[in-house]
Design a protein around this motif. Sequence first.
Motif, PDB file in Angstrom:
ATOM      1  N   MET A   1      46.298  33.015  28.373  1.00  0.00           N
ATOM      2  CA  MET A   1      46.074  34.022  29.388  1.00  0.00           C
ATOM      3  C   MET A   1      45.137  33.457  30.459  1.00  0.00           C
ATOM      4  N   ALA A   2      45.460  33.738  31.694  1.00  0.00           N
ATOM      5  CA  ALA A   2      44.657  33.245  32.807  1.00  0.00           C
ATOM      6  C   ALA A   2      43.336  34.001  32.901  1.00  0.00           C
ATOM      7  N   GLN A   3      42.304  33.289  33.289  1.00  0.00           N
ATOM      8  CA  GLN A   3      40.993  33.895  33.458  1.00  0.00           C
ATOM      9  C   GLN A   3      40.936  34.570  34.817  1.00  0.00           C
ATOM     10  N   LYS A   4      40.416  35.786  34.843  1.00  0.00           N
ATOM     11  CA  LYS A   4      40.283  36.516  36.100  1.00  0.00           C
ATOM     12  C   LYS A   4      39.085  35.976  36.862  1.00  0.00           C
ATOM     13  N   LEU A   5      39.309  35.646  38.128  1.00  0.00           N
ATOM     14  CA  LEU A   5      38.224  35.095  38.933  1.00  0.00           C
ATOM     15  C   LEU A   5      37.186  36.138  39.280  1.00  0.00           C
ATOM     16  N   VAL A   6      37.642  37.355  39.614  1.00  0.00           N
ATOM     17  CA  VAL A   6      36.729  38.438  39.959  1.00  0.00           C
ATOM     18  C   VAL A   6      37.167  39.685  39.174  1.00  0.00           C
ATOM     19  N   PRO A   7      36.687  39.845  37.941  1.00  0.00           N
ATOM     20  CA  PRO A   7      37.121  40.976  37.110  1.00  0.00           C
ATOM     21  C   PRO A   7      36.895  42.340  37.766  1.00  0.00           C
ATOM     22  N   GLU A   8      35.865  42.454  38.580  1.00  0.00           N
ATOM     23  CA  GLU A   8      35.555  43.722  39.244  1.00  0.00           C
ATOM     24  C   GLU A   8      36.621  44.118  40.255  1.00  0.00           C
ATOM     25  N   ALA A   9      37.414  43.172  40.704  1.00  0.00           N
ATOM     26  CA  ALA A   9      38.424  43.443  41.718  1.00  0.00           C
ATOM     27  C   ALA A   9      39.508  44.385  41.200  1.00  0.00           C
ATOM     28  N   LYS A  10      39.747  44.386  39.898  1.00  0.00           N
ATOM     29  CA  LYS A  10      40.797  45.234  39.331  1.00  0.00           C
ATOM     30  C   LYS A  10      40.539  46.708  39.636  1.00  0.00           C
ATOM     31  N   ASN A  11      39.326  47.159  39.434  1.00  0.00           N
ATOM     32  CA  ASN A  11      38.993  48.563  39.709  1.00  0.00           C
ATOM     33  C   ASN A  11      39.067  48.870  41.198  1.00  0.00           C
ATOM     34  N   GLY A  12      38.618  47.942  42.020  1.00  0.00           N
ATOM     35  CA  GLY A  12      38.674  48.141  43.459  1.00  0.00           C
ATOM     36  C   GLY A  12      40.097  48.236  43.968  1.00  0.00           C
ATOM     37  N   LEU A  13      40.978  47.383  43.459  1.00  0.00           N
ATOM     38  CA  LEU A  13      42.373  47.423  43.876  1.00  0.00           C
ATOM     39  C   LEU A  13      43.064  48.693  43.381  1.00  0.00           C
ATOM     40  N   ALA A  14      42.706  49.139  42.186  1.00  0.00           N
ATOM     41  CA  ALA A  14      43.291  50.376  41.661  1.00  0.00           C
ATOM     42  C   ALA A  14      42.891  51.565  42.537  1.00  0.00           C
TER      43      ALA A  14
END
Length: 60
Positions: A1-14
């Motif tokens: 599985m690829a490592q997320k560069l900016v995990p916080e971005a997921k919530n922002g994009l959602a």
Amino acid sequence: MAQKLVPEAKNGLAQFKKEVANELGVPLSDYNGDLTAKQNGSVGGEMVKRMVQQYEQGMK
């Protein structure tokens, strides 16, 4: 599985996706399988359009 560069971005994009969908009148929920391809595409397309505009403004 690829490592997320900016995990916080997921919530922002959602959140961004929900805002765009709301503005376009597309009813998003936890399950969106009942939406048409046109509805889903309009949300994704508008998101990309706005991100490109934001990037271009930052370059000026």
